[in-house]
Design a protein around this motif. Structure first.
Motif, PDB file in Angstrom:
ATOM      1  N   ASP A 111     -27.629  22.498  -9.009  1.00 36.07           N
ATOM      2  CA  ASP A 111     -26.916  23.126  -8.014  1.00 36.07           C
ATOM      3  C   ASP A 111     -25.841  22.231  -7.461  1.00 36.07           C
ATOM      4  N   LYS A 143     -27.627  31.585 -11.570  1.00 37.35           N
ATOM      5  CA  LYS A 143     -28.892  31.464 -12.221  1.00 37.35           C
ATOM      6  C   LYS A 143     -29.056  32.791 -13.227  1.00 37.35           C
ATOM      7  N   LEU A 171     -27.393  29.667  -7.381  1.00 40.06           N
ATOM      8  CA  LEU A 171     -27.153  28.872  -8.615  1.00 40.06           C
ATOM      9  C   LEU A 171     -28.487  28.499  -8.867  1.00 40.06           C
TER      10      LEU A 171
END
Length: 324
Positions: free
Chosen positions: A146, A125, A141
């Motif tokens: 995810d 992320k 993530l």
């Protein structure tokens, strides 16, 4: 990064069986059009009702019968923030089943060249921007997708494992946000760009005074026309080999607010726009570093405004046959 696979990329045999898994989807449909336009005479496709890719026995039987030389694995369960947040079990399970069944059958039946299609959501992320291939598995993530991202990461690793264990010249391509003919414009299952097209087009047609969008409009996103993606897939199959996944994008991005304003102009909406800041924005920025594919000789050709205009035209002319 080398894994010892001995393979020199070359033009594909236009008469060999080429299986496009997911040929009715956004990417698969564009790839089918591109292959057909480039002289491929033996394209193989099955709808989900004809072949359930989560049915392992059926997939193996299909490969035994059709014996494809090439496979493009574009079939997947996909969706936007809402769908991914609501159904993480399905996004993980279904995609893992599809990928595992198709790749295991491809190994069993000696598929020469396989291309696995992933997504830019595989990257952490908060990874540095632009996203380089080497950033894979370096951080947490985005929580809203995810499960889908983990499935796609597993697909990349499956390709790398086939290369290491069996010497297969299989490759993976990671597109940025895609749009174009054949997209999913469903109110609950679509990604941001088709969702905005539907919302603004309906507002323009009904004379609505207000359009409300999710989030703040500040996240930056990169958008690639699906016809460019299809061209990139064929380019990679004929010109690239290596264990690393390859980013595919334009190398430039815009804010969600900017893309919304452009769509409003294209569809002719002139009313008020409000942003519901109680809704999630998702990842703050997702811009792909496309140096690898650019250096190999491929760059995107379809401009964003041009691509949006043609996509809106397609959307309006296919109202009766849209998914969802």
């Amino acid at each position: 990064m080398s894994d010892g696979v001995e393979f020199a990329p070359r033009p594909l045999d236009r008469d060999a069986p080429f299986y496009v898994a997911g040929h009715r989807g956004l990417v698969g449909g564009a790839l089918w059009r591109t292959l057909d336009g480039n002289g491929f005479t033996n394209l193989v496709g099955r709808t989900s009702s004809e072949l359930d890719l989560t049915d392992r026995g059926a997939v193996f039987d299909f490969f035994a019968t059709e014996k494809p030389t090439y496979v493009a694995l574009a079939a997947a369960k996909v969706g936007g923030i809402l769908a991914n947040s609501t159904y993480p079990v399905e996004f993980l399970s279904v995609n893992l089943q599809i990928q595992t069944n198709v790749m295991d059958a491809a190994l069993e039946h000696g598929v020469d060249r396989l291309l696995f299609l992933g997504s830019s959501c595989i990257y952490p992320k908060l990874a540095p921007q632009p996203l380089k291939e080497e950033y894979l598995l370096t951080g947490p993530l985005e929580p809203t997708n995810d499960a889908y991202a983990i499935a796609k990461i597993a697909g990349i690793l499956a390709v790398q494992a086939a290369r290491r264990q069996y010497g297969k010249p299989w490759i993976s391509a990671m597109p940025t946000n895609l749009y174009g003919p054949g997209d999913n414009f469903s109110p609950t299952g679509s990604h941001v760009l088709p969702a905005l097209i539907r919302r603004y087009d309906e507002a323009a047609r009904t004379g609505a005074d207000v359009v409300e969008n999710w989030g703040t409009g500040s996240p930056r996103r990169e958008f690639l026309h699906v016809d460019d993606m299809a061209e990139a897939c064929l380019f990679l199959l004929e010109n690239y080999d290596g264990p690393s996944q390859v980013n595919v994008g334009t190398g430039s991005d815009v804010t969600i607010k900017e893309i919304a304003e452009t769509i409003a102009e294209v569809v002719g909406y002139e009313g008020e726009v409000r942003w519901d800041t109680s809704k999630p924005d998702g990842t703050p920025q997702k811009l792909m570093d496309v140096s690898l594919i650019n250096d190999a000789g491929w760059t995107a050709r379809v401009g964003l405004r041009e691509g949006l205009e043609s996509t809106v035209e397609w959307y309006r002319s296919h109202q009766g046959e849209l998914r969802g």
